[in-house]
Each structure stands twice: as C-alpha cells, then as structure tokens.
Scaffold this active site. Structure first.
Site, PDB file in Angstrom:
ATOM      1  N   CYS A 150       0.618  -1.512  -0.309  1.00 27.74           N
ATOM      2  CA  CYS A 150       0.459  -0.336   0.026  1.00 27.74           C
ATOM      3  C   CYS A 150       0.944   1.041   0.080  1.00 27.74           C
ATOM      4  CB  CYS A 150      -1.086  -0.156   0.712  1.00 27.74           C
ATOM      5  SG  CYS A 150      -2.107  -1.444   0.665  1.00 27.74           S
ATOM      6  N   ASP A 197     -13.995   2.527   2.115  1.00 25.95           N
ATOM      7  CA  ASP A 197     -13.275   0.981   2.074  1.00 25.95           C
ATOM      8  C   ASP A 197     -14.045   0.828   1.292  1.00 25.95           C
ATOM      9  OD1 ASP A 197     -11.780   1.390   4.375  1.00 25.95           O
ATOM     10  OD2 ASP A 197     -13.893   1.117   5.634  1.00 25.95           O
ATOM     11  N   GLY A 218     -10.599 -13.701 -13.567  1.00 23.21           N
ATOM     12  CA  GLY A 218      -9.578 -12.389 -13.412  1.00 23.21           C
ATOM     13  C   GLY A 218      -9.350 -12.190 -15.392  1.00 23.21           C
TER      14      GLY A 218
END
Lengths: 343, 201
Positions: free
Chosen positions: A15, A48, A136
C-alpha cells in the site's frame, strides 16, 4: 522454482505504492458525481468499498485493490494481496462471496512458476474467507502487480461506514502497526523478527475481527491501509464530523517497528501522509519514531472500530478470546470537525 | 581520518539509509558525505545518523542534499547500535552475553551462588564492562526478585548498558517485571557482540 527476490522488481511495495491522498483527492474532485438512489456508499466519503442496494434485504459491496510486491516470496505476496483486498469487505461489515484476479506480470523476466505461486496464494486466502475466485484479467508489465476485486453481501441497514462515529465512542484497533516501516527493513535485510511478525500480520484475514465485532453496536469501521493510522482516522473524523484523540502509549506496535523507524527506515508514503494531514496535533512528548508509525502506510492492516464506550471493554475481551491478541483500545471520539489529537 | 562520499542519488528508500549504514560500519573514523536527491531520503539519513549518536550537517546544492556526518576516532559503532554511554569514564569495551540465570554447568544451587558472586565482583572490576546482554533464562536476572538485581542496578547507574532479550521476556511472560535495563532484540544483540570483545556466560 528459482529463488527470486520479488520486491526487487518494484520500487515501492504494498500500500506504500498508492498515490498520495492529496494527489488523489485533487483529481477525484474534478470528476462529476453521479447520483443514484441505490448507491448507499459511493466515492464521496472515501470509504473502503462501494455499496449498492439490490433490494430491501440485500446490498452489494464491491472493492478493488492491487499492488506491487511487498515481500519476496510469491506465494506469501499472493496471500497478503488477497487478505488486503478482502479486508475492505470486512471493514464494511459484509461477507465476501466472489473475487476476480488482477495480474500484471513481467513474463519475459520471471518464470511462470512465480505467477502460479502468487495466484495460488491468492486463491488459498480467498478460499479461507469462504469466497470463490470466478475469473480475472492479466497483462504483461515490467513490474509484477497483484490484487483482486471482491464482491460481498450485506443487509443494507447493517453496513458499517467510516462516517458513523459518535462522540463518546471508544476506538479499537485489531492489528499492530508498522508494516510499511518493517517492509523497508526487509529490503535492508534488517530486523528479521519484526519483519516476520509484520508478514504474518499482513497475511491474516480481518474475518475474525469482523465476525466478533458484528455482535456489538459498531458505529463506524474502516481498515488501516495506505494512508496510515492517522490518514484513516482522519477519514473517520471528517466523515463522522467528530474529532479523535489517540493515546499513543496504547498503540499496538509490531516488534522492532519503533527501532526501525528511529533509524530512518521510514517509507516515502509515510512522509506523503504526514504532509497531507494538516489537522493532526501531537502532544510534545510523542517521540518522532512513534509519529512516523502513526503515518506509516499499512498493508492489510487491522480494523479500526468505533464502539460505544460501555461496550468497548467487552468487545476487546471478545477479540482477545478469539485470538486477536494485538487488539487494543487506542483512543476516543469527541465533538469536533475532523481534528486528530495524539497524546 | 578518511573522507568518503556516498552518492545515493537515484536510489529509492531504504537504499540511502542502507548505503550510509554500510559506509559508517566500514569506516573507522572520518568525514562521510552522503548525497541524496530527495527530501525523504535526506530525513531518513539524518534519522539514521541520529540513531547512531552522530550529528549531521546538511547543505543543499542544485536540489541535491549533501549530508555530512563525522565519525570520531573514539566513536565505536557498538555505542551506536545500543547506546552504550561513552560518557562513563570507567566503561571498558567488554560485553557479556549471559545465556542463563546460573553461572556454569552443574548443581543449580552452586550456579546461583556463583552468579551472585560474579555480579558482585563485577562491581569491583576496572574498567567496568560496556554492556550486559541477557538472553534465554538469563533474563530472570533482570526481573523483580532477582538475586542480583541490586548489583545490576548499580552497574546500570554507572553507565553499563543492560539489555534483556524481548523475545525471551515474552516467552517467559516476564516483560512486565523487567526491573533493570531495557528490552532489546536480536539485531542489537548481534550488532553489539560483533563489534566488541564479548564473553558468553
């Protein structure tokens, strides 16, 4: 599989590789806001995940997160990336059901086994959460990147947002701080003990914390990630129109994090967070390395829960009983308008 | 004395700190100039120098920062990793790694008597040791009720560094009862014993 140091393929890991909060806010505010009555949580409150009401009893909770390698072991990187992506669902009080992989991979530089190990890590972590990967997308890229979009379900009336904290609430944090600093330490081959603790913490799901907290009156919840403890507390304080006091002595710290911060193993993201947050006031006695930890970008950090004071001790005990030994009461909510005090 | 330049321009964190660390460790004494090209690296290198007990002077030229650190002749790198007070005039370089709460192998009662005698005698030794590092059951000597607590507290007051292994305190669940010195980790222990004359007990 050949031994590779995955973190050497990227400049910044986890992050800490996020765009700075100031940079992002500046861009987002240029975009028009679309209104839809079914959007219960949208981009306006920096939450979030987004929440879309399907009907009176079901809301769809959606999130996406991906980043560059934060650890060298590809399987572990996959696990951490997945735990981090799933965390946003838990932070909304929702249950994850499906996920999609997002992959960028330097297929000319790294063997296929590395990618396979990353995806295996992600798949195992998603399976642990009870959700399932249903697809994906991958692209060739110079830097490896991995993450997932995750979809969860919740009752529309039981969503936890970051905007519901009330004066008098106590704040509970469920994981120890310092993953960004210890990731820097890992790149320097220093503090192996702290690095191991940070890695284990990052790979752990927030599922247990969310499940335990669901038995209490959670007023607000968020997970601590790239903007650091204070960045995410600021989102709660601003969103809830309150101020927050943090008790720095009570913060759960990963082993070695304070010492590593003291010797300058502080990621650039911590300084970006610090420069952006102008409403933070530190008491004089709070040492520089603890301040750094307060701004340190976390990867797959813990849940931060605002809970009525009379339930706080009970929640804390329940979290400890569930095995979350690092959970701590770290501060309280007061009247105000987005100010953060660290004493 | 030697002058060294470490050019860290183009390097991302934590590389400038690592390069600074390597150079400081390799250089006995002298002036070291670290060149970095961004604010974050500058602050981190200054923090690193401060953690090692060294002051840093910064000069900005064309957007690059030149950080000068002087490592003195008397400055041992061990004093940086675990701030061993060089100010204690009697402090010598000896470091003891104490791995158990008794001295020597054999009857535990005898070992306890010997350990107490050792610590009491150590009070008389000149120069005083630089550091006492306690690991495994050795940490029992640093907690409340230790038979040598008084001796260790006197040594600590004289500037002898007393460090107890945090993992070991956790393992024996005695962290709350630590009564002398500070909690440390394996990094500091390794740094300290590898830069000094160390004896294992």
């Amino acid at each position: 599989m050949p031994v590779v140091r995955l973190t050497e393929y990227s400049q910044r890991g986890g992050c800490a590789a996020k765009l700075g909060p100031g940079e992002l806010a500046g861009v987002l505010k240029q975009l028009p806001v679309t209104f839809n009555p079914n959007v219960l949580v949208g981009i306006a409150t920096s939450d979030d995940a987004g929440v879309y009401k399907l009907n009176a009893t079901t809301a769809l909770v959606q999130t996406v997160d991906f980043f560059t390698p934060i650890v060298d072991d590809p399987y572990l990187f996959g696990q951490i990336a997945a735990a981090n992506s799933l965390s946003d669902i838990y932070a909304m009080g929702a249950t994850p059901i499906t996920a999609l992989n997002l992959v960028a991979f330097p297929n000319c530089k790294l063997p296929g086994e590395v990618l396979q190990a990353i995806l295996q890590g992600g798949q195992d972590k998603v399976a642990e959460s009870g959700a399932v990967i249903i697809g994906g997308h991958s692209i060739a890229d110079d830097e490896p990147k991995y993450g997932l979009t995750v979809t969860g379900l919740a009752h529309p009336d039981k969503i936890w947002t970051n905007a519901g904290a009330q004066p008098g609430d106590q704040l509970v944090l469920t994981k120890a701080l310092g993953t960004g600093i210890l990731t820097s330490a890992a790149r320097a081959d220093l503090f192996p003990q702290g690095v191991a603790a940070a890695t284990a913490g990052m790979a752990a799901l927030n599922a247990v914390a969310a499940k335990v907290a669901a038995g209490f009156s959670v007023h607000a919840c968020t997970d601590i990630t790239g903007f650091g403890l204070l960045g995410h507390l600021y989102e709660v304080a601003a969103g809830s129109k309150v101020s927050i006091t943090v008790n720095s002595a009570a913060l759960p710290l990963l082993p070695d994090a304070a010492e590593a911060a003291g010797m300058g193993l502080v990621p650039a993201g911590a300084y970006a967070n610090r420069n952006y947050l102008k409403t933070v006031t530190f008491a004089e006695h709070v040492q520089e390395n603890i301040r750094d930890i307060c701004f340190d970008p976390q990867t797959s950090g813990g849940l931060l829960l605002a809970i009525p004071a009379k339930q706080a001790e009970e929640l804390l005990a329940a979290l400890h009983d569930a095995g979350l030994a690092q959970a701590c009461l770290i501060g309280q909510v007061m009247d105000g308008g987005g100010e953060i005090y660290v004493r | 004395m030697s002058d060294k330049v470490v050019d860290c321009r183009g390097l991302v964190c934590p590389q400038p700190v690592i390069q600074t660390k390597k150079t400081l460790e390799a250089v006995e004494s002298g002036r070291i100039t670290i060149i970095v090209d961004n604010e974050v690296a500058k602050i981190n290198v200054i923090k690193f120098a401060a953690a090692k007990g060294l002051s840093a002077a910064v000069e900005e030229k064309n957007g690059h920062y030149y950080i000068t650190v002087i490592k003195g002749t008397g400055q041992q790198s061990v004093s940086a990793a675990a701030p061993i007070p060089g100010s204690a005039p009697e402090a010598g370089g000896q470091v003891y790694l104490i791995t158990q709460d008794t001295l020597g192998h054999g009857a535990p009662e005898l070992g306890a008597v010997l350990m107490k005698a050792f610590m009491t005698t150590l009070l008389e030794a000149r120069p005083q040791p630089a550091a006492l590092l306690f690991i495994n059951s050795g940490i029992r000597l640093t907690i409340q009720g230790s038979p040598v607590l008084e001796q260790l507290q006197m040594l600590a007051e004289r500037g002898v560094t007393v460090l107890a292994c945090g993992t070991c305190l956790d393992y024996y669940q005695l962290k709350e009862q630590l009564s002398v010195g500070e909690v440390t980790n394996m990094y500091t222990i390794v740094e300290t014993i590898s830069h000094a004359k160390a004896v294992t007990l």
